[in-house]
Design an enzyme around this catalytic site. Structure first.
Site, PDB file in Angstrom:
ATOM      1  N   CYS A  99     119.011 -41.105   2.219  1.00  0.00           N
ATOM      2  CA  CYS A  99     119.292 -39.587   2.832  1.00  0.00           C
ATOM      3  C   CYS A  99     120.915 -39.552   3.146  1.00  0.00           C
ATOM      4  O   CYS A  99     121.588 -40.774   3.416  1.00  0.00           O
ATOM      5  CB  CYS A  99     118.660 -39.820   4.308  1.00  0.00           C
ATOM      6  SG  CYS A  99     119.145 -38.657   5.622  1.00  0.00           S
ATOM      7  N   CYS A 103     121.499 -32.165   6.041  1.00  0.00           N
ATOM      8  CA  CYS A 103     120.403 -31.089   5.945  1.00  0.00           C
ATOM      9  C   CYS A 103     120.195 -30.684   7.345  1.00  0.00           C
ATOM     10  O   CYS A 103     119.507 -29.666   7.494  1.00  0.00           O
ATOM     11  CB  CYS A 103     119.293 -31.313   4.850  1.00  0.00           C
ATOM     12  SG  CYS A 103     119.829 -32.820   3.815  1.00  0.00           S
ATOM     13  N   THR A 190     118.996 -38.230  12.935  1.00  0.00           N
ATOM     14  CA  THR A 190     119.769 -38.537  11.553  1.00  0.00           C
ATOM     15  C   THR A 190     121.231 -38.378  11.462  1.00  0.00           C
ATOM     16  O   THR A 190     121.736 -37.369  11.937  1.00  0.00           O
ATOM     17  CB  THR A 190     118.890 -37.715  10.618  1.00  0.00           C
ATOM     18  OG1 THR A 190     117.717 -38.202  10.670  1.00  0.00           O
ATOM     19  CG2 THR A 190     119.553 -38.171   9.074  1.00  0.00           C
ATOM     20  N   GLU A 257     119.567 -43.589  12.031  1.00  0.00           N
ATOM     21  CA  GLU A 257     119.317 -42.694  13.099  1.00  0.00           C
ATOM     22  C   GLU A 257     119.853 -43.323  14.390  1.00  0.00           C
ATOM     23  O   GLU A 257     119.962 -44.572  14.314  1.00  0.00           O
ATOM     24  CB  GLU A 257     117.814 -42.396  12.953  1.00  0.00           C
ATOM     25  CG  GLU A 257     117.227 -41.483  12.079  1.00  0.00           C
ATOM     26  CD  GLU A 257     117.362 -41.796  10.695  1.00  0.00           C
ATOM     27  OE1 GLU A 257     117.636 -43.072  10.329  1.00  0.00           O
ATOM     28  OE2 GLU A 257     117.301 -40.915   9.889  1.00  0.00           O
ATOM     29  N   HIS A 292     113.253 -27.623   7.348  1.00  0.00           N
ATOM     30  CA  HIS A 292     113.550 -29.039   6.992  1.00  0.00           C
ATOM     31  C   HIS A 292     112.338 -29.594   6.137  1.00  0.00           C
ATOM     32  O   HIS A 292     112.760 -30.461   5.137  1.00  0.00           O
ATOM     33  CB  HIS A 292     113.798 -29.955   8.366  1.00  0.00           C
ATOM     34  CG  HIS A 292     114.545 -31.360   8.193  1.00  0.00           C
ATOM     35  ND1 HIS A 292     115.879 -31.060   7.584  1.00  0.00           N
ATOM     36  CD2 HIS A 292     114.172 -32.569   8.225  1.00  0.00           C
ATOM     37  CE1 HIS A 292     116.118 -32.545   7.447  1.00  0.00           C
ATOM     38  NE2 HIS A 292     115.215 -33.106   7.663  1.00  0.00           N
ATOM     39  N   TYR A 296     111.984 -31.484   1.635  1.00  0.00           N
ATOM     40  CA  TYR A 296     111.582 -32.767   1.243  1.00  0.00           C
ATOM     41  C   TYR A 296     111.393 -33.315  -0.150  1.00  0.00           C
ATOM     42  O   TYR A 296     111.385 -34.282  -0.553  1.00  0.00           O
ATOM     43  CB  TYR A 296     110.394 -33.324   2.293  1.00  0.00           C
ATOM     44  CG  TYR A 296     111.012 -34.152   3.441  1.00  0.00           C
ATOM     45  CD1 TYR A 296     112.110 -33.597   4.093  1.00  0.00           C
ATOM     46  CD2 TYR A 296     110.310 -35.308   3.750  1.00  0.00           C
ATOM     47  CE1 TYR A 296     112.539 -34.472   5.356  1.00  0.00           C
ATOM     48  CE2 TYR A 296     110.889 -35.922   4.797  1.00  0.00           C
ATOM     49  CZ  TYR A 296     111.999 -35.462   5.517  1.00  0.00           C
ATOM     50  OH  TYR A 296     112.397 -36.101   6.455  1.00  0.00           O
ATOM     51  N   CYS A 299     115.012 -33.859  -1.532  1.00  0.00           N
ATOM     52  CA  CYS A 299     115.672 -35.090  -1.382  1.00  0.00           C
ATOM     53  C   CYS A 299     114.793 -36.304  -1.840  1.00  0.00           C
ATOM     54  O   CYS A 299     115.355 -37.382  -2.443  1.00  0.00           O
ATOM     55  CB  CYS A 299     116.388 -35.152  -0.183  1.00  0.00           C
ATOM     56  SG  CYS A 299     115.050 -35.531   1.223  1.00  0.00           S
ATOM     57  N   GLU A 443     110.182 -42.988   7.218  1.00  0.00           N
ATOM     58  CA  GLU A 443     110.867 -41.737   7.307  1.00  0.00           C
ATOM     59  C   GLU A 443     110.283 -40.503   6.238  1.00  0.00           C
ATOM     60  O   GLU A 443     110.212 -39.580   6.706  1.00  0.00           O
ATOM     61  CB  GLU A 443     112.291 -41.999   6.305  1.00  0.00           C
ATOM     62  CG  GLU A 443     113.422 -41.295   7.068  1.00  0.00           C
ATOM     63  CD  GLU A 443     113.552 -39.935   6.143  1.00  0.00           C
ATOM     64  OE1 GLU A 443     113.044 -39.878   5.069  1.00  0.00           O
ATOM     65  OE2 GLU A 443     113.823 -38.938   6.918  1.00  0.00           O
TER      66      GLU A 443
HETATM   67 FE1  SF4 Z   1     118.060 -36.919   4.923  1.00  0.00          FE
HETATM   68 FE2  SF4 Z   1     116.309 -35.423   3.148  1.00  0.00          FE
HETATM   69 FE3  SF4 Z   1     116.411 -34.683   5.991  1.00  0.00          FE
HETATM   70 FE4  SF4 Z   1     118.479 -34.223   4.138  1.00  0.00          FE
HETATM   71  S1  SF4 Z   1     116.537 -33.618   4.148  1.00  0.00           S
HETATM   72  S2  SF4 Z   1     118.640 -34.943   6.153  1.00  0.00           S
HETATM   73  S3  SF4 Z   1     118.636 -35.991   2.793  1.00  0.00           S
HETATM   74  S4  SF4 Z   1     115.763 -36.720   4.769  1.00  0.00           S
END
Ligand code: SF4
Length: 479
Positions: A99, A103, A190, A257, A292, A296, A299, A443
């Site tokens: 991560c 984002c 995060t 986190e 968000h 997913y 990432c 996560e």
């Molecule tokens: Fe992290 Fe993925 Fe969330 Fe971006 S979308 S903050 S890379 S877990």
């Protein structure tokens, strides 16, 4: 304005955040071995934006100022922006294998942009204009913003105002002529320990009586009364005394986190974007969560690509790459990674314009994407364990490899195919272990909301009535 990694590190040094790690206040987060890997991951978003080949994905043209800005501070202006967001996330994950944190604030600004517009339409408030001024500041400074949504929640069977301790949901404890006083906490935040600001939002839909909890505002993380407690991660202390055993020594396992506590923090009105409008709390939560969840497959798809490569490499080092069952498992992993990525692209392609002008991904498809991630990443990790072998759970310490007494025995008995160093074999096995263990998997399950939250969205938006009507029509049922 922050442009380079060095600018970013310097900004963190001067910010003076109150971060606690293992019970102690950290004097300089940029030199702390437990926090630095997360800083490196976030810094990648600045570094890559300066590479001409990535400019189109990592930057965008601000619709407010016309300037070239980080895409992480941009408001989606069209479908192309939504798709580029997902492509960008997969690309950065290829560099970090974990991560990179930005984002959450990115999704926060887009959700608040849309929702402040709608609140103003209904109530004649001026939240949107305030937020646009704040957004310009954020774009101009290129700060990292935490998307602060998740409250501790205490007894989950009770609403915020029914809790024994009313601070278990973040709330306004005082309204003054110049602003509000905020008390409460945001959990699992995060990137919070290495960000500049936090965008506080409600954590769930609210009802009458919960007005103090309907609050959205931007708070500098170095404001008086803000305390950050860094979360413990699986094997994080390996980064303190070893490179190889850390698996991915440069970057974090997940996002770094932290629990962010607001101990009566004053926020001026200029930074308040919702205050008491309970009817918009649920809308804001849903929009943030959808955006968000859109991410997913980007990432996590990118992280999965790295893991697939690590598994192929481990198999090569162990002499199993040509085995048909290994190739089959690698193909299965690729299928799963592309499936989640396809979901992120699909919800982006089916996005639409909101009344505010900002674009929004298809919410059902975005939720479906995140739901698939909570399953497919576990399956990808299972296949990785299968390919790598039990050795990822029994490898000796890096210190054993380095030992003048027993190092040669580790070299000899952990050797793979001829021509490959034992050290390299251990390195790739440790990378697989790091990417598939403990915190990294959790996560994928709970980040962006637990699977049950996605099922709630299907129940709300999945058009079950329409599906029943279709079945009745075909079955000839006319009641
Ligand atoms: Fe992290 Fe993925 Fe969330 Fe971006 S979308 S903050 S890379 S877990």
């Amino acid at each position: 304005m922050i442009t380079t990694k060095e600018d970013y590190l310097e900004s963190l040094r001067t910010l003076g955040l109150k971060v606690y790690y293992k019970g102690a206040l950290v004097s300089d987060i940029t030199s702390h071995p437990g926090i630095l890997p997360h800083i490196n991951a976030a810094a990648k978003t600045y570094e890559m934006a300066l590479q001409p080949e990535y400019e189109d994905l990592l930057t965008a043209r601000s619709h407010l100022s016309g300037k070239r800005i980080s895409r992480f501070t941009h408001i989606h202006q069209n479908i192309d922006d939504l798709i580029k967001k997902v492509q960008m996330l997969r690309l950065i994950a290829h560099e970090t294998g974990s991560c990179f944190q930005r984002c959450v604030g990115f999704d926060g600004i887009n959700a608040v942009y849309m929702t402040t517009y709608d609140i103003d339409q209904r109530y004649g408030t001026d939240y949107h204009a305030r937020f646009v001024r704040y957004l310009r500041y954020l774009q101009d400074e290129n700060f990292i913003l935490v998307g602060g949504m998740t409250d501790p929640k205490g007894d989950r069977s009770k609403s915020p105002s029914e809790q024994a301790d009313p601070d278990l949901f973040t709330r306004v404890v005082e309204r003054r002529a110049e602003g509000i006083v905020l008390r409460g906490a945001k959990a699992h935040q995060t990137g919070a320990a290495n960000s500049h600001e936090i965008l506080v939002m409600p954590t769930q839909a609210l009802r009458p009586g919960d007005e103090p909890y309907a609050v959205t505002c931007a708070v500098p993380l170095n404001a008086k009364g803000v305390v950050l407690i860094f979360g413990r991660q699986t094997n994080e202390e390996r980064k303190f005394d070893s490179r190889i055993d850390a698996g991915n020594p440069e970057y974090g396992m997940v996002g770094g986190e932290a629990l962010v506590i607001f101990d009566d923090v004053f926020v001026p009105w200029e930074r308040v974007f919702m205050c008491g409008e309970i009817d918009f709390a649920g809308i804001l939560v849903e929009r943030f969560a959808t955006m968000h969840r859109q991410n997913y497959g980007g990432c996590k798809g990118g992280v999965a690509d790295v893991l697939i490569g690590a598994c192929a490499l481990a198999a090569e080092y162990q002499g199993t790459l040509r085995a048909s069952h290994i190739r089959d498992k690698l193909a299965e992993m690729m299928h799963l990674a592309e499936t989640i990525y396809a979901g992120s692209i699909a919800c982006s392609a089916m996005g639409y314009k909101t009344p505010s002008g900002a674009y929004y991904p298809d919410p059902v498809l975005a939720n479906c994407t995140k739901h698939n991630v909570s399953r497919h990443i576990y399956e990808i990790a299972r296949l990785a364990h299968d390919i790598a072998g039990g050795i990822i759970a029994t490898l000796p310490y890096e210190q054993d490899l380095r030992s003048t007494e027993i190092g040669r025995l580790v070299e000899k008995y952990l050797a793979g195919v001829a021509g490959v160093s034992t050290e390299n074999r251990i390195k790739v096995l440790r990378l697989i272990e790091t990417m598939t263990g403990g915190t990294a998997l959790v996560e994928s399950m709970h980040g962006a909301g637990s699977p049950q939250a996605q099922k709630v969205m299907y129940q709300r938006l999945g058009k079950l009535d329409m599906k029943i009507r279709m079945a009745k029509k075909l079955a000839g049922i006319n009641d």
